[in-house]
Every structure is written in C-alpha cells, then in structure tokens.
Design an enzyme around this catalytic site. Structure first.
Site, PDB file in Angstrom:
ATOM      1  N   ASP A 109      12.267  55.697  17.835  1.00 15.65           N
ATOM      2  CA  ASP A 109      12.727  56.371  19.109  1.00 15.65           C
ATOM      3  C   ASP A 109      13.752  56.075  19.943  1.00 15.65           C
ATOM      4  OD1 ASP A 109      11.280  58.939  20.548  1.00 15.65           O
ATOM      5  OD2 ASP A 109      11.840  57.429  21.954  1.00 15.65           O
ATOM      6  N   ASP A 126      24.207  64.524  21.216  1.00 18.09           N
ATOM      7  CA  ASP A 126      24.429  64.857  20.035  1.00 18.09           C
ATOM      8  C   ASP A 126      25.136  63.564  19.520  1.00 18.09           C
ATOM      9  OD1 ASP A 126      23.312  67.418  19.836  1.00 18.09           O
ATOM     10  OD2 ASP A 126      25.142  68.469  19.935  1.00 18.09           O
ATOM     11  N   GLU A 152      14.849  62.949  18.897  1.00 19.52           N
ATOM     12  CA  GLU A 152      15.270  61.755  18.817  1.00 19.52           C
ATOM     13  C   GLU A 152      14.538  60.617  17.964  1.00 19.52           C
ATOM     14  OE1 GLU A 152      12.573  61.626  22.590  1.00 19.52           O
ATOM     15  OE2 GLU A 152      13.862  63.223  21.483  1.00 19.52           O
TER      16      GLU A 152
END
Length: 200
Positions: A109, A126, A152
């Site tokens: 993560d 992004d 993410e």
C-alpha cells in the site's frame, strides 16, 4: 508488437516462407513450412490458396488474445488488475498445494496516497501509481506476478518462494520506492507499507 514463435515438427533442408500481410497496416507474421523433399509447384499453389483462411484464423486468434489480455490488465500501469490477481492467485495456490511448493504473497500500500492527490493533484497521483508499478516490475522475477489490487494497493504473487526470500524482495521494493524522485513533486518522498503471507 508480439514476437511469439510457434514451432511444430523439425527444421529440414527444404522450406518455403510466406509473409502474412492481409493489409499494409496489419502484418500478422511469418509462416515457414519445412519438409525433406522439394515443394512442387502444384503443392505451393494449394498452400497459397489456403493462406487467406490461415490469416483469418490467426487474426481472430490474436484479437481474442488481445481482448483477454486487456480484460486482465490495469490500463494505467500495464500490469495485471484485480481479475488477473484472482485468476493467477487461484492457479498458483492450487499448483503450490499439488506439488507441495512454497508460495508467498506481498500486499503493498502506498502510504498517505490521498494526501498526494489532495496536495499535488491527480496527475501527480497517477505518476506515483505508474512509477511504483515500474519499481515493482524491476524488483521481481519474470515468473512473479504483479497486480494492481485497488487504487493504491498492489499485490505480488511469488511462486516457489518462501517467506524469508519474499522478505528480501519486499525490502528491495520498499527501499527502491523511497529513493525515487518525482518530477511533479520532487520535494516529496513516497513510502510504502508491505504485508507478507507465505508458506515454506
């Protein structure tokens, strides 16, 4: 862009080669036929008469493969998506159980990712997602499977890898990510948290 090569049988002295070009913009590949004796003219004529059917079948097969790959690929990063994770994960678990092989999984993560989007904007977010996918890809083997699990969140399936070896890869990913400089926010260091599950 594909460089797949399919061989059936063995190479012999005599061969005939055809470039499969249904149109100037759509080359399909190269077909080479081998046999021990020389091809005769009437045989070549018969082969050439079937080439349109060969190209039609090949084009359909390539289109089908492209559709399957697209359905299993995350469009932002180019690595596998959640569907690919579920499909590959199930297959790797079954394989590990059947052959009593080790298997490890990393769940990763990006820390405080919402803060990146809120502070620098979604293009910067992004950029981080794409860059992190690249970090993972460089850190793992060709046989490992990297997927984007969520916004993410990423997952890496590591066949024939026990927990201790998986820890080494996890640390390599964590360290590499912390050293990346981001053009859209060079002053901001991005870190990740990694969970590991594995069987020896």
């Amino acid at each position: 862009d594909s460089h797949d090569e399919i061989r059936v049988g063995r190479r012999t002295r005599n061969s005939v080669e055809y470039r499969l070009l249904p149109s100037a913009d759509e080359p399909l590949g190269l077909l080479t036929l081998f046999r021990s004796s020389v091809f005769k003219e009437h045989e070549l004529a018969s082969i050439e008469a079937t080439l349109p059917l060969v190209m039609l079948g090949l084009r359909n097969a390539l289109a089908y493969r492209a559709a399957i790959e697209s359905a299993m690929t995350d469009p932002l990063t180019g690595i596998g998506n959640r569907a690919a994770l579920e499909s590959n994960g199930r297959a790797q678990i079954e394989l590990a159980h059947r052959h009593n092989l080790p298997l490890s999984l990393l769940l990763i993560d990006i820390d405080f990712f919402k803060r990146i989007n809120d502070t620098y904007g979604h293009p910067a977010g992004d950029e981080v997602i794409q860059g992190f996918a690249g970090v993972i890809t460089k850190a793992i083997r060709d046989c490992d499977i990297a997927c984007r699990y969520g916004g993410e969140e990423f997952c890496v399936i590591m066949p024939e890898t026990g927990p201790e070896d998986a820890k080494i890869v996890a640390e390599r990913i964590r360290t590499s990510m912390s050293q990346v400089t981001w053009p859209k926010h060079p002053e901001h260091q991005v870190t990740v948290s990694i969970g590991l599950a594995g069987s020896a």
